[in-house]
Design an enzyme around this catalytic site. Structure first.
Site, PDB file in Angstrom:
ATOM      1  N   GLY A  11       4.146 -10.483  -5.321  1.00 51.51           N
ATOM      2  CA  GLY A  11       5.574 -10.254  -5.099  1.00 51.51           C
ATOM      3  C   GLY A  11       6.105 -11.192  -4.032  1.00 51.51           C
ATOM      4  N   ASP A 142       5.061  -5.529   1.923  1.00 48.12           N
ATOM      5  CA  ASP A 142       4.424  -4.202   2.037  1.00 48.12           C
ATOM      6  C   ASP A 142       3.712  -4.006   3.379  1.00 48.12           C
ATOM      7  OD1 ASP A 142       5.270  -4.034  -0.540  1.00 48.12           O
ATOM      8  OD2 ASP A 142       3.277  -4.002  -1.456  1.00 48.12           O
ATOM      9  N   GLY A 187       6.768  -0.826  -1.364  1.00 48.16           N
ATOM     10  CA  GLY A 187       5.613  -0.744  -0.480  1.00 48.16           C
ATOM     11  C   GLY A 187       4.384  -0.140  -1.128  1.00 48.16           C
TER      12      GLY A 187
HETATM   13  O1  F6P Z   1       3.660  -6.280  -3.597  1.00 47.68           O
HETATM   14  C1  F6P Z   1       4.946  -6.277  -3.155  1.00 47.68           C
HETATM   15  C2  F6P Z   1       5.843  -5.428  -3.992  1.00 47.68           C
HETATM   16  O2  F6P Z   1       7.146  -5.794  -3.630  1.00 47.68           O
HETATM   17  C3  F6P Z   1       5.631  -3.917  -3.900  1.00 47.68           C
HETATM   18  O3  F6P Z   1       6.243  -3.331  -2.811  1.00 47.68           O
HETATM   19  C4  F6P Z   1       6.221  -3.451  -5.191  1.00 47.68           C
HETATM   20  O4  F6P Z   1       5.675  -2.220  -5.606  1.00 47.68           O
HETATM   21  C5  F6P Z   1       5.820  -4.533  -6.106  1.00 47.68           C
HETATM   22  O5  F6P Z   1       5.722  -5.709  -5.351  1.00 47.68           O
HETATM   23  C6  F6P Z   1       6.754  -4.778  -7.263  1.00 47.68           C
HETATM   24  O6  F6P Z   1       6.236  -5.814  -7.970  1.00 47.68           O
HETATM   25  P1  F6P Z   1       6.852  -6.496  -9.227  1.00 47.68           P
HETATM   26  O7  F6P Z   1       7.750  -7.575  -8.733  1.00 47.68           O
HETATM   27  O8  F6P Z   1       5.674  -7.041  -9.949  1.00 47.68           O
HETATM   28  O9  F6P Z   1       7.594  -5.439  -9.977  1.00 47.68           O
END
Ligand code: F6P
Length: 407
Positions: A11, A142, A187
């Site tokens: 992310g 996170d 998070g």
């Molecule tokens: O890992 C960081 C994060 O922002 C988490 O807080 C969240 O659950 C996740 O990524 C969401 O990821 P994606 O962009 O793959 O939906």
């Protein structure tokens, strides 16, 4: 030739490109020939999809823009390399490509899942006695990486969350009748981001009424009882809740509303809808006006309100990774160590990637109140320095200007 390669993974954050700049600039300053950027992380390597960063970041203005551009400039991925055992051909291919591009050092900017890539590549490199150095550069909103005091990306997300929470609290007070607002924070299984809502409280803001972190089991009945008590006492009730809160049987609260279908390569379910579900329950039980506010990607891409401390540390961790690799280090992740509280100061160190990959650091129990409905002062004290000072966007035609990958 002394070529290096850098990728971004997982992310994004509002400052992940400051780390990219830290790697690029430091590598160039230390005599690297070509600095390749992997398009969409390790997948870009397997697809031979990479750019020479000097064709992207051409002058000081581009550097200033890159620093102020949210999301991952090079594109990201959530790609899990297979275990080495039984999949040697994948690693042979990767190392063949690295040799072809005459790569001296490999840098990966990412969180605990992405550090799995550094772990596997450095393990394989060691096995075949490759001279290539592999270094991890930490990032994640996170803030759940082990060993490091905190992760670049967290401070800016926390700043956005605290500022936005203040604004939501003001908005909630506007009418002469009760409104219950539920704010949902990202998070995953760690509550660091949700805890940042506590920073909204101050002499001009009453703060949020309750904070629910995933570190404690969520009890829906108790939650509804508490909301019932609160909205009778005050006009506006504002509650912060982590996307990752779970009920006693292990299900995420968001799964109580909908079945979660999407699961990424690391086995993480897509979490969303917790605030909507809880606000719906409150409205159903009390017939009161509610709002569900899911901050979602806003909290990780708000480059118009980054923390200067965060931007600086993101740049420094990238630079430190290059310095360490050029001095012979491999299989390590750069970490931040808080060496002074007042004035706040962190220095960079490094830690073995095996202690960081795939490990989630949670909010310590002693920083959460007894009944799990709020956080305690030491946690506020820990977060506050990380949101200090600002980096101003470069405004063009009324909007922040970004640097865009040219391919
Ligand atoms: O890992 C960081 C994060 O922002 C988490 O807080 C969240 O659950 C996740 O990524 C969401 O990821 P994606 O962009 O793959 O939906």
């Amino acid at each position: 030739m002394k070529n290096v390669i850098v990728g971004q993974s997982g992310g994004p954050t509002a400052v992940i490109n400051s780390s990219l700049l830290g790697v690029y600039k430091t590598a160039k300053d230390r005599g690297a020939d070509i600095v390749y950027g992997l398009v969409h992380g390790i997948k870009g390597l397997l697809d031979r999809d990479m750019v020479d960063l000097s064709t992207q970041v051409k002058n000081d203005l581009d550097m200033d823009l890159l620093k102020r551009t949210p999301s991952s400039f090079l594109g990201s991925c959530r790609y899990k390399l297979p275990d080495i055992k039984g999949n040697e051909s994948t690693y042979e291919e990767i190392f063949k490509i690295l040799k072809e591009y005459e790569i001296y050092a490999f840098f990966y900017i990412g969180g605990n899942d992405s550090m799995d890539t550094i772990k596997k590549l450095s393990d394989y490199g060691e096995k075949i006695k490759s001279p290539i150095r592999f270094m991890g550069v930490p990032k994640t909103i996170d803030n759940d990486l082990a060993i490091t005091d905190h992760t670049p990306g967290y401070g800016s997300a926390a700043k956005y969350i605290a500022a936005t929470t203040k604004e939501i609290i003001r908005d909630g007070l506007v009418y002469d009748y009760p409104v219950v607002s539920v704010i949902e924070l990202m998070g995953r299984n760690a509550g660091w981001l949700t805890a940042a809502t506590a920073l909204a409280a101050g002499e001009d803001c009453e703060g949020v009424d309750m904070i629910f972190l995933p570190e404690r089991i969520f009890d829906l009945d108790k939650f509804l009882d508490k909301v019932g008590e609160l909205y009778k006492q005050k006009r506006s009730v504002v509650i912060a809740v982590s996307e990752g809160v779970k009920v006693a049987d292990g299900r995420y609260v968001c799964e109580l509303a909908d079945h979660v279908d999407y699961v990424d390569a690391f086995g993480h379910k897509q979490l969303a809808g917790t605030a909507r579900f809880l606000a719906g329950k409150v409205a159903e039980k009390y017939g009161v006006k509610t709002r569900a506010i899911e901050l979602s990607s806003l909290q990780r891409c708000a480059a118009h309100i980054t923390s200067r401390i965060d931007v600086t540390e993101a740049f420094n961790t990238g630079g430190s990774a290059v310095k360490a690799a050029f001095e012979g280090m491999s299989g390590q992740v750069i970490t931040l160590k808080r060496v002074s509280e007042d004035p706040y100061m962190c220095i960079t160190e490094s830690a073995d990637v095996h202690f960081i990959a795939n490990v989630e650091k949670k909010v310590p129990d002693e920083w959460i109140n007894k009944d799990g409905t709020n956080i305690l002062e030491p946690l506020v004290h820990y977060i506050r320095p990380l949101i200090q000072s600002e980096i101003t966007p470069l405004w063009v035609d009324g909007l922040p200007r970004h640097l865009i990958l040219q391919k």
